[in-house]
Design a protein around this motif. Structure first.
Motif, PDB file in Angstrom:
ATOM      1  N   GLU A  97      63.712  80.718  25.033  1.00 18.97           N
ATOM      2  CA  GLU A  97      64.077  79.099  24.527  1.00 18.97           C
ATOM      3  C   GLU A  97      65.459  78.838  24.544  1.00 18.97           C
ATOM      4  O   GLU A  97      65.941  77.887  25.236  1.00 18.97           O
ATOM      5  CB  GLU A  97      63.224  78.735  23.234  1.00 18.97           C
ATOM      6  N   ALA A  98      66.370  79.732  23.748  1.00 18.46           N
ATOM      7  CA  ALA A  98      67.867  79.382  23.581  1.00 18.46           C
ATOM      8  C   ALA A  98      68.499  79.462  24.974  1.00 18.46           C
ATOM      9  O   ALA A  98      69.288  78.697  25.505  1.00 18.46           O
ATOM     10  CB  ALA A  98      68.294  80.776  22.674  1.00 18.46           C
ATOM     11  N   LYS A  99      68.048  80.361  25.952  1.00 22.09           N
ATOM     12  CA  LYS A  99      68.519  80.691  27.244  1.00 22.09           C
ATOM     13  C   LYS A  99      68.397  79.352  28.147  1.00 22.09           C
ATOM     14  O   LYS A  99      69.430  79.111  28.843  1.00 22.09           O
ATOM     15  CB  LYS A  99      67.811  81.830  27.800  1.00 22.09           C
ATOM     16  N   THR A 100      67.285  78.548  27.822  1.00 19.42           N
ATOM     17  CA  THR A 100      67.263  77.498  28.607  1.00 19.42           C
ATOM     18  C   THR A 100      68.414  76.477  28.317  1.00 19.42           C
ATOM     19  O   THR A 100      68.719  75.422  29.152  1.00 19.42           O
ATOM     20  CB  THR A 100      65.985  76.577  28.394  1.00 19.42           C
ATOM     21  N   HIS A 101      69.081  76.305  27.205  1.00 23.03           N
ATOM     22  CA  HIS A 101      70.166  75.532  26.944  1.00 23.03           C
ATOM     23  C   HIS A 101      71.642  76.440  26.834  1.00 23.03           C
ATOM     24  O   HIS A 101      72.652  75.685  26.632  1.00 23.03           O
ATOM     25  CB  HIS A 101      69.993  74.988  25.396  1.00 23.03           C
ATOM     26  N   GLY A 102      71.659  77.625  27.216  1.00 22.66           N
ATOM     27  CA  GLY A 102      73.033  78.357  27.384  1.00 22.66           C
ATOM     28  C   GLY A 102      73.038  79.365  28.576  1.00 22.66           C
ATOM     29  O   GLY A 102      72.051  79.611  29.303  1.00 22.66           O
ATOM     30  N   ASP A 103      74.217  80.012  28.641  1.00 24.94           N
ATOM     31  CA  ASP A 103      74.541  80.785  29.813  1.00 24.94           C
ATOM     32  C   ASP A 103      74.042  82.362  29.285  1.00 24.94           C
ATOM     33  O   ASP A 103      73.768  83.049  30.093  1.00 24.94           O
ATOM     34  CB  ASP A 103      75.863  80.724  29.935  1.00 24.94           C
ATOM     35  N   ALA A 104      74.001  82.382  27.806  1.00 20.80           N
ATOM     36  CA  ALA A 104      73.769  84.049  27.473  1.00 20.80           C
ATOM     37  C   ALA A 104      73.297  83.657  26.255  1.00 20.80           C
ATOM     38  O   ALA A 104      73.369  82.731  25.380  1.00 20.80           O
ATOM     39  CB  ALA A 104      74.989  84.887  27.577  1.00 20.80           C
ATOM     40  N   VAL A 105      72.369  84.886  25.679  1.00 17.82           N
ATOM     41  CA  VAL A 105      72.051  84.805  24.493  1.00 17.82           C
ATOM     42  C   VAL A 105      72.082  86.474  23.896  1.00 17.82           C
ATOM     43  O   VAL A 105      71.634  87.474  24.365  1.00 17.82           O
ATOM     44  CB  VAL A 105      70.357  84.397  24.294  1.00 17.82           C
ATOM     45  N   PRO A 115      81.753  92.722  21.975  1.00 18.41           N
ATOM     46  CA  PRO A 115      82.906  93.062  23.008  1.00 18.41           C
ATOM     47  C   PRO A 115      82.649  92.933  24.355  1.00 18.41           C
ATOM     48  O   PRO A 115      83.460  92.434  25.252  1.00 18.41           O
ATOM     49  CB  PRO A 115      83.477  94.445  22.463  1.00 18.41           C
ATOM     50  N   GLN A 116      81.581  93.323  24.754  1.00 21.31           N
ATOM     51  CA  GLN A 116      80.917  93.190  26.149  1.00 21.31           C
ATOM     52  C   GLN A 116      80.758  91.950  26.440  1.00 21.31           C
ATOM     53  O   GLN A 116      80.912  91.431  27.680  1.00 21.31           O
ATOM     54  CB  GLN A 116      79.689  94.070  26.066  1.00 21.31           C
ATOM     55  N   VAL A 117      80.340  90.961  25.664  1.00 18.79           N
ATOM     56  CA  VAL A 117      80.135  89.626  25.991  1.00 18.79           C
ATOM     57  C   VAL A 117      81.347  89.012  26.486  1.00 18.79           C
ATOM     58  O   VAL A 117      81.560  88.412  27.535  1.00 18.79           O
ATOM     59  CB  VAL A 117      79.564  88.730  24.865  1.00 18.79           C
ATOM     60  N   LEU A 118      82.513  89.291  25.477  1.00 24.83           N
ATOM     61  CA  LEU A 118      83.786  88.913  26.032  1.00 24.83           C
ATOM     62  C   LEU A 118      84.212  89.296  27.204  1.00 24.83           C
ATOM     63  O   LEU A 118      84.826  88.476  28.068  1.00 24.83           O
ATOM     64  CB  LEU A 118      84.571  88.947  24.650  1.00 24.83           C
ATOM     65  N   LYS A 119      84.291  90.545  27.329  1.00 26.87           N
ATOM     66  CA  LYS A 119      84.713  91.209  28.674  1.00 26.87           C
ATOM     67  C   LYS A 119      83.812  90.814  29.758  1.00 26.87           C
ATOM     68  O   LYS A 119      84.704  90.264  30.900  1.00 26.87           O
ATOM     69  CB  LYS A 119      84.354  92.851  28.423  1.00 26.87           C
ATOM     70  N   ASP A 120      82.713  90.486  29.889  1.00 26.69           N
ATOM     71  CA  ASP A 120      81.869  90.188  31.023  1.00 26.69           C
ATOM     72  C   ASP A 120      82.200  88.464  31.188  1.00 26.69           C
ATOM     73  O   ASP A 120      82.339  88.304  32.411  1.00 26.69           O
ATOM     74  CB  ASP A 120      80.134  90.122  30.611  1.00 26.69           C
ATOM     75  N   PHE A 121      82.547  88.044  30.285  1.00 27.26           N
ATOM     76  CA  PHE A 121      82.575  86.207  30.584  1.00 27.26           C
ATOM     77  C   PHE A 121      84.134  86.364  31.155  1.00 27.26           C
ATOM     78  O   PHE A 121      84.332  85.712  32.259  1.00 27.26           O
ATOM     79  CB  PHE A 121      83.043  85.947  29.088  1.00 27.26           C
ATOM     80  N   ARG A 122      85.201  87.193  30.748  1.00 30.64           N
ATOM     81  CA  ARG A 122      86.319  87.225  31.470  1.00 30.64           C
ATOM     82  C   ARG A 122      86.247  87.966  32.772  1.00 30.64           C
ATOM     83  O   ARG A 122      87.074  87.210  33.675  1.00 30.64           O
ATOM     84  CB  ARG A 122      87.366  88.262  30.603  1.00 30.64           C
ATOM     85  N   ALA A 123      85.165  88.551  33.208  1.00 26.47           N
ATOM     86  CA  ALA A 123      85.060  89.087  34.438  1.00 26.47           C
ATOM     87  C   ALA A 123      84.139  88.107  35.354  1.00 26.47           C
ATOM     88  O   ALA A 123      83.792  88.461  36.367  1.00 26.47           O
ATOM     89  CB  ALA A 123      84.550  90.363  34.584  1.00 26.47           C
ATOM     90  N   GLY A 124      83.484  87.188  34.585  1.00 29.70           N
ATOM     91  CA  GLY A 124      82.609  86.433  35.460  1.00 29.70           C
ATOM     92  C   GLY A 124      81.339  86.990  35.735  1.00 29.70           C
ATOM     93  O   GLY A 124      80.483  86.464  36.468  1.00 29.70           O
ATOM     94  N   THR A 125      81.039  87.985  34.992  1.00 27.43           N
ATOM     95  CA  THR A 125      79.561  88.562  35.141  1.00 27.43           C
ATOM     96  C   THR A 125      78.848  88.211  33.724  1.00 27.43           C
ATOM     97  O   THR A 125      78.259  89.220  33.258  1.00 27.43           O
ATOM     98  CB  THR A 125      79.979  90.131  35.110  1.00 27.43           C
ATOM     99  N   LEU A 126      78.837  87.309  33.121  1.00 24.27           N
ATOM    100  CA  LEU A 126      78.190  87.152  31.710  1.00 24.27           C
ATOM    101  C   LEU A 126      76.710  87.430  32.230  1.00 24.27           C
ATOM    102  O   LEU A 126      76.156  86.952  33.052  1.00 24.27           O
ATOM    103  CB  LEU A 126      78.336  85.641  31.507  1.00 24.27           C
ATOM    104  N   GLN A 127      76.062  88.255  31.409  1.00 30.50           N
ATOM    105  CA  GLN A 127      74.428  88.655  31.481  1.00 30.50           C
ATOM    106  C   GLN A 127      73.722  87.507  30.549  1.00 30.50           C
ATOM    107  O   GLN A 127      74.310  86.651  29.759  1.00 30.50           O
ATOM    108  CB  GLN A 127      74.364  89.911  31.028  1.00 30.50           C
TER     109      GLN A 127
END
Ligand code: SF4
Length: 444
Positions: A97-105, A115-127
């Motif tokens: 449900e949260a994912k329908t309003h966001g890019d990641a959960v 730390p991985q979320v931040l790294k992925d965001f910087r790399a443009g690979t947010l899961q």
């Protein structure tokens, strides 16, 4: 890169307690990448602030009653091109449900994956999803206390996570697990020293456990030198244990003014239905008197309107408060998603009442007694709450606050009741004005 961490507005507006996730996630971010610029938004203090925020990434932490406003904030930020990560208890219970309003959960505790979320965001690979592990609590940074302005008067320190009990209504075990994980005592002392205010709150679900009274005494002994006072959540069983008196003396000497107790249900019958095994069979009234005899004030939190409760429980709660000379804070039962209770009550839940109604003041499910209509449960709840908060009762309770805590505990007693009383009166009027529309939703 700029990160904005947002805690959406709580249902009843501003509170004196700073939402702990804001300054803690800020500290985790600083630990992971000191170059990130951070802005904090406490929605209860500045509900409109998100509209003008400029950032690359927003982290929104949601509880069930704040989920809808969190989703609205996310939708508006994403429309401006800002990526959104959700976390918190509600997002963990309802990640799709949260994912329908966001890019990641982030599901679960953030430490292992932030730390991985931040790294992925910087790399443009947010899961889409990140699953946090339940790590040992040995390397938690001190929250960036003081970073959040907004005149909040209390900050929260945590000393442990997890609970071995199985109360059906509770989200603690599904979120933090069954094992109690303790922080090193020196880390707790370090955090307390970093808090700018003179009073704070220990935010653990329980400051003392029956099986861990020795650890509680060690913690209190280590905090004894601090000039700061605090309040905490505590259970009643350990109070009556053989070493209970020594533990309570140590707690008072460490600055504990007031303990908030989950009374949960007025009747033993309802406690049993909740499988609240840590509370069943405990002489709860004797435990409350014991706490007060040791100079520690007590506030009780309890729920009304479960499928086992009767209207008699609403009345008996007032008698309990008067007999014990404590303040009591009711809410209507909320079957939070992810709990056992939400599964048990599933066939009876009014599906058209959205998460914004999960704030403890709405009847959310059908009751087996046709006389216990949802509207009557809600009306009795407000009447009961206003009786608990009547001016003579508030003053009477304050006179019974142990003198050992003077003047802080007395001020706290007033602060935890008078503003609430004002808010409840407003909420009751709003409830009367809106009851037609809520009735229509229930009848769908
Ligand atoms: S209500 Fe308290 S004792 Fe019961 S499961 Fe939750 S944290 Fe544990």
């Amino acid at each position: 890169m700029k990160l904005c961490i947002i805690f959406p507005p709580l249902p009843f507006g501003w509170t004196p307690v700073a939402p702990p996730i804001l300054e803690y996630l800020a500290a985790l971010t600083r630990q992971a990448d000191p170059s990130i610029e951070i802005q904090l938004i406490s929605g209860s203090a500045t509900p409109e602030a998100y509209k003008s925020v400029e950032c690359d990434l927003a982290a929104i932490s949601i509880l069930t009653p704040t989920a809808v406003s969190g989703y609205n904030i996310a939708d508006s930020l994403r429309a401006r091109g800002i990526k959104v990560v959700f976390g918190g208890m509600h997002a963990s219970a309802m990640p799709e449900e949260a994912k329908t309003h966001g890019d990641a959960v982030v599901i679960g505790e953030a430490e292992s994956c932030w730390p991985q979320v931040l790294k992925d965001f910087r790399a443009g690979t947010l899961q889409s999803f990140y699953r946090g592990e339940q790590l040992e609590l040995t390397n938690m940074p001190t929250p960036l206390y003081g970073m959040l302005k907004n005149n909040h008067q209390f900050r929260i320190v945590n000393t442990s996570r997890g609970c071995p009990f199985n109360c059906t209504f509770c989200s603690v075990k599904p979120f933090f697990g069954a094992k109690i994980r303790f922080r090193p005592i020196e880390d707790v002392v370090r955090d307390v020293a970093a808090i700018p205010e003179k009073m704070y709150e220990i935010g653990d679900e329980n400051i003392w456990w029956s099986s861990e009274t020795k650890r509680a005494i060690e913690l209190f002994t280590a905090l004894k030198g601090s000039p700061k006072k605090y309040m905490a959540f505590g259970s009643l069983g350990p109070v009556l244990a053989p070493e209970g008196s020594r533990m309570l003396n140590a707690a008072r000497e460490s600055g504990l003014l007031s303990v908030w107790v989950g009374w949960d249900a007025i009747s033993e019958h309802s406690l049993k239905a909740y499988k609240a095994n840590g509370k069943i069979g405990v002489d709860r009234e004797r435990a409350v008197r014991t706490l007060k005899d040791h100079g520690i004030d007590v506030s009780l939190f309890y729920m009304l309107g479960s499928r086992e409760d009767t209207f008699d429980d609403f009345k008996r709660a007032i008698e309990v408060a008067d007999r014990l000379g404590v303040s009591m804070h009711p809410s209507l039962v909320v079957p939070y998603p992810g709990t056992v209770l939400s599964r048990e009550y599933e066939p009876y839940i009014y599906k058209d009442l959205g998460w914004e109604y999960y704030n403890g003041s709405y009847a959310l499910f059908d009751h087996p007694d046709p006389m216990m209509t949802p509207e009557l449960r809600e009306e009795h709840f407000y009447i009961s709450l206003l009786e608990q908060l009547s001016l003579p009762r508030v003053l009477r309770h304050m006179m019974k606050v142990p003198m050992a805590g003077f003047p802080y505990a007395h001020i706290l007693s007033l602060m935890s009741q008078l503003p609430v009383r004002k808010g409840v009166k407003i909420a009751f009027e709003q409830w009367k004005a809106n009851r037609e529309s809520v009735r229509a939703k229930r009848q769908k």
